[in-house]
Design a protein around this motif. Structure first.
Motif, PDB file in Angstrom:
ATOM      1  N   GLY A  13       0.836  -1.200   0.000  1.00  0.00           N
ATOM      2  CA  GLY A  13       0.000   0.000   0.000  1.00  0.00           C
ATOM      3  C   GLY A  13       0.865   1.242   0.000  1.00  0.00           C
ATOM      4  N   LEU A  14       0.399   2.279   0.682  1.00  0.00           N
ATOM      5  CA  LEU A  14       1.163   3.527   0.729  1.00  0.00           C
ATOM      6  C   LEU A  14       2.552   3.306   1.327  1.00  0.00           C
ATOM      7  CD1 LEU A  14       1.319   6.703   0.575  1.00  0.00           C
ATOM      8  CD2 LEU A  14       0.608   6.649   2.974  1.00  0.00           C
ATOM      9  N   ARG A  33      11.339  -8.294  -3.312  1.00  0.00           N
ATOM     10  CA  ARG A  33      10.271  -9.284  -3.421  1.00  0.00           C
ATOM     11  C   ARG A  33       9.027  -8.687  -2.763  1.00  0.00           C
ATOM     12  NH1 ARG A  33      13.216 -13.973  -4.441  1.00  0.00           N
ATOM     13  NH2 ARG A  33      11.465 -15.337  -3.967  1.00  0.00           N
ATOM     14  N   ILE A  34       7.891  -8.738  -3.451  1.00  0.00           N
ATOM     15  CA  ILE A  34       6.687  -8.053  -2.963  1.00  0.00           C
ATOM     16  C   ILE A  34       5.500  -9.007  -2.989  1.00  0.00           C
ATOM     17  CG2 ILE A  34       5.145  -6.084  -3.254  1.00  0.00           C
ATOM     18  CD1 ILE A  34       7.400  -4.632  -4.696  1.00  0.00           C
ATOM     19  N   TRP A  35       4.857  -9.134  -1.821  1.00  0.00           N
ATOM     20  CA  TRP A  35       3.647  -9.948  -1.705  1.00  0.00           C
ATOM     21  C   TRP A  35       2.421  -9.061  -1.631  1.00  0.00           C
ATOM     22  CZ3 TRP A  35       0.027  -9.762   2.270  1.00  0.00           C
ATOM     23  CH2 TRP A  35      -0.991 -10.731   2.223  1.00  0.00           C
ATOM     24  N   ALA A  36       1.376  -9.432  -2.383  1.00  0.00           N
ATOM     25  CA  ALA A  36       0.068  -8.788  -2.287  1.00  0.00           C
ATOM     26  C   ALA A  36      -0.989  -9.880  -2.192  1.00  0.00           C
ATOM     27  CB  ALA A  36      -0.189  -7.888  -3.488  1.00  0.00           C
ATOM     28  N   ARG A  37      -2.064  -9.561  -1.502  1.00  0.00           N
ATOM     29  CA  ARG A  37      -3.092 -10.581  -1.231  1.00  0.00           C
ATOM     30  C   ARG A  37      -3.878 -10.970  -2.479  1.00  0.00           C
ATOM     31  NH1 ARG A  37      -5.065 -11.890   3.665  1.00  0.00           N
ATOM     32  NH2 ARG A  37      -4.155  -9.988   4.559  1.00  0.00           N
ATOM     33  N   ARG A  38      -4.141  -9.971  -3.351  1.00  0.00           N
ATOM     34  CA  ARG A  38      -5.007 -10.214  -4.508  1.00  0.00           C
ATOM     35  C   ARG A  38      -4.211 -10.162  -5.819  1.00  0.00           C
ATOM     36  NH1 ARG A  38      -7.486  -6.108  -5.334  1.00  0.00           N
ATOM     37  NH2 ARG A  38      -6.514  -4.747  -3.781  1.00  0.00           N
ATOM     38  N   GLU A  39      -4.681 -10.925  -6.817  1.00  0.00           N
ATOM     39  CA  GLU A  39      -4.014 -10.935  -8.119  1.00  0.00           C
ATOM     40  C   GLU A  39      -4.033  -9.554  -8.763  1.00  0.00           C
ATOM     41  OE1 GLU A  39      -2.208 -12.998  -9.589  1.00  0.00           O
ATOM     42  OE2 GLU A  39      -2.552 -14.925  -8.610  1.00  0.00           O
ATOM     43  N   VAL A  45       1.436  -4.027  -8.883  1.00  0.00           N
ATOM     44  CA  VAL A  45       2.824  -3.991  -8.419  1.00  0.00           C
ATOM     45  C   VAL A  45       3.775  -4.285  -9.574  1.00  0.00           C
ATOM     46  CG1 VAL A  45       4.520  -5.102  -6.931  1.00  0.00           C
ATOM     47  CG2 VAL A  45       2.250  -4.581  -6.044  1.00  0.00           C
ATOM     48  N   ARG A  46       3.431  -5.252 -10.414  1.00  0.00           N
ATOM     49  CA  ARG A  46       4.297  -5.597 -11.541  1.00  0.00           C
ATOM     50  C   ARG A  46       4.443  -4.435 -12.516  1.00  0.00           C
ATOM     51  NH1 ARG A  46       1.805 -11.686 -12.168  1.00  0.00           N
ATOM     52  NH2 ARG A  46       3.233 -12.682 -10.671  1.00  0.00           N
ATOM     53  N   PRO A  50       8.603  -3.556 -12.256  1.00  0.00           N
ATOM     54  CA  PRO A  50       8.752  -4.714 -13.148  1.00  0.00           C
ATOM     55  C   PRO A  50       9.927  -5.622 -12.804  1.00  0.00           C
ATOM     56  CG  PRO A  50       9.366  -2.664 -14.270  1.00  0.00           C
ATOM     57  CD  PRO A  50       8.724  -2.273 -12.989  1.00  0.00           C
ATOM     58  N   ALA A  51      10.945  -5.090 -12.135  1.00  0.00           N
ATOM     59  CA  ALA A  51      12.112  -5.913 -11.809  1.00  0.00           C
ATOM     60  C   ALA A  51      11.933  -6.723 -10.534  1.00  0.00           C
ATOM     61  CB  ALA A  51      13.354  -5.030 -11.688  1.00  0.00           C
ATOM     62  N   ALA A  52      10.899  -6.431  -9.752  1.00  0.00           N
ATOM     63  CA  ALA A  52      10.683  -7.131  -8.488  1.00  0.00           C
ATOM     64  C   ALA A  52      10.013  -8.479  -8.709  1.00  0.00           C
ATOM     65  CB  ALA A  52       9.827  -6.277  -7.561  1.00  0.00           C
ATOM     66  N   THR A  53      10.279  -9.418  -7.804  1.00  0.00           N
ATOM     67  CA  THR A  53       9.543 -10.676  -7.772  1.00  0.00           C
ATOM     68  C   THR A  53       8.240 -10.433  -7.028  1.00  0.00           C
ATOM     69  OG1 THR A  53      11.586 -11.979  -7.742  1.00  0.00           O
ATOM     70  CG2 THR A  53       9.575 -13.065  -6.964  1.00  0.00           C
ATOM     71  N   THR A  54       7.112 -10.727  -7.652  1.00  0.00           N
ATOM     72  CA  THR A  54       5.811 -10.447  -7.045  1.00  0.00           C
ATOM     73  C   THR A  54       4.937 -11.690  -7.077  1.00  0.00           C
ATOM     74  OG1 THR A  54       5.004  -9.633  -9.183  1.00  0.00           O
ATOM     75  CG2 THR A  54       5.860  -8.005  -7.651  1.00  0.00           C
ATOM     76  N   SER A  55       4.112 -11.842  -6.044  1.00  0.00           N
ATOM     77  CA  SER A  55       3.283 -13.042  -5.964  1.00  0.00           C
ATOM     78  C   SER A  55       2.225 -12.878  -4.882  1.00  0.00           C
ATOM     79  CB  SER A  55       4.161 -14.266  -5.638  1.00  0.00           C
ATOM     80  OG  SER A  55       3.379 -15.435  -5.478  1.00  0.00           O
TER      81      SER A  55
END
Length: 287
Positions: A13-14, A33-39, A45-46, A50-55
């Motif tokens: 978030g913020l 590396r970034i986690w978010a709850r929803r797709e 986030v992507r 764009p260079a971060a690992t997100t899931s």
């Protein structure tokens, strides 16, 4: 070079988004590396990083990380912590947070990580905005902000030094205090001002929003933080209710004094009252 090799941010978030932007600016080359709850949030986030690992998988994001930062509302942190310890953790993982309450957070999270490869140490960067969401994230949010670290008797000095180094690299001024000292301090300088902004907004506009047509900068500045996220602030006020109640009782006493001065037309007492407030406000360092 940073002592950290891979940083996981949970909930962009913020604060989480601002943290990611600041890391990319001040710690170039860091694996993020970034986690978010929803797709849908992961997709956002992507686009932004764009260079971060997100899931949406906590196990995937936490794998190999040396530092993880919890950026969700404090009431959700214990559940996320339990999901973290269920994953495969690096031997040197430190977990911290950006929450505005420390007593209940530390009491809940330290036992979850006790006996695992990871260690928990509370953080509170005193930075934020009434705006919410990744769209309002800023790489300058932590610049010169105070960051309060809350070690306990079980905290290892090496972990404290690493976390201090991390926040300093992001531009923060770091202080250490116990979780209890933190909650007492922050109740006075953050939680009380927020509740007073809420009360001022309700008292001023509750009966007639038409008065806004005549409002100016003073009203906007005084009530700005009342625009904060209600879910987040409900959690903060409830988790720190003992210290917030004490601060509100002091505010209530001052309000009763002011009412009596006005009712009795005691101009001399009113001038002393206002002069004392000005003198105390003048002690605030220039921003």
């Amino acid at each position: 070079m940073s002592i950290e090799r891979s940083i996981a941010i949970l909930s962009p978030g913020l604060l989480g988004g601002s943290l990611a932007k600041t890391i990319l600016q001040r710690m170039p080359g860091m694996e993020l590396r970034i986690w978010a709850r929803r797709e849908a949030a992961v997709a956002e986030v992507r686009r932004e990083f764009p260079a971060a690992t997100t899931s949406t998988s906590i196990a995937e994001i936490i794998h190999g990380a040396s530092l993880a930062v919890l950026c969700m509302p404090i009431q959700h942190m214990p559940d996320i912590a339990r999901q973290i310890v269920a994953g495969e953790l690096a031997d040197d993982l430190i977990v911290t947070d950006v929450g505005s309450v420390k007593g209940s957070v530390v009491a809940a999270l330290e036992p979850i990580f006790a006996g695992t490869k990871a260690a928990f140490l509370g953080s509170h960067p005193m930075a934020g905005s009434q705006r919410t969401g990744l769209a309002h994230a800023s790489g300058d949010l932590f610049h010169r902000a105070a960051c309060l670290l809350t070690p306990t008797d079980t905290t290892q000095r090496a972990h404290l030094d690493r976390l201090r180094t991390f926040w300093i690299k992001l531009g923060c001024r770091v202080r250490e205090m116990t979780p209890q000292e933190h909650d007492r301090t922050v109740a006075r300088i953050s939680h009380l001002p927020h509740t007073m902004a809420v009360l001022t907004t309700l008292a001023a506009l509750g009966k007639d929003t038409g008065v806004l047509d005549s409002s100016a900068g003073g009203f906007r500045d005084t009530t700005r933080v009342a625009g904060g996220d209600p879910e987040m602030w409900a959690g903060i006020l409830l988790h720190n209710r003992t210290e917030v109640i004490a601060a509100l009782q002091d505010a209530s006493g001052a309000l009763r004094e002011l009412l009596e001065m006005l009712q009795t037309m005691d101009e001399e007492a009113l001038r002393r009252f206002l002069t004392q407030a000005k003198a105390l406000r003048d002690l605030l360092p220039a921003g």
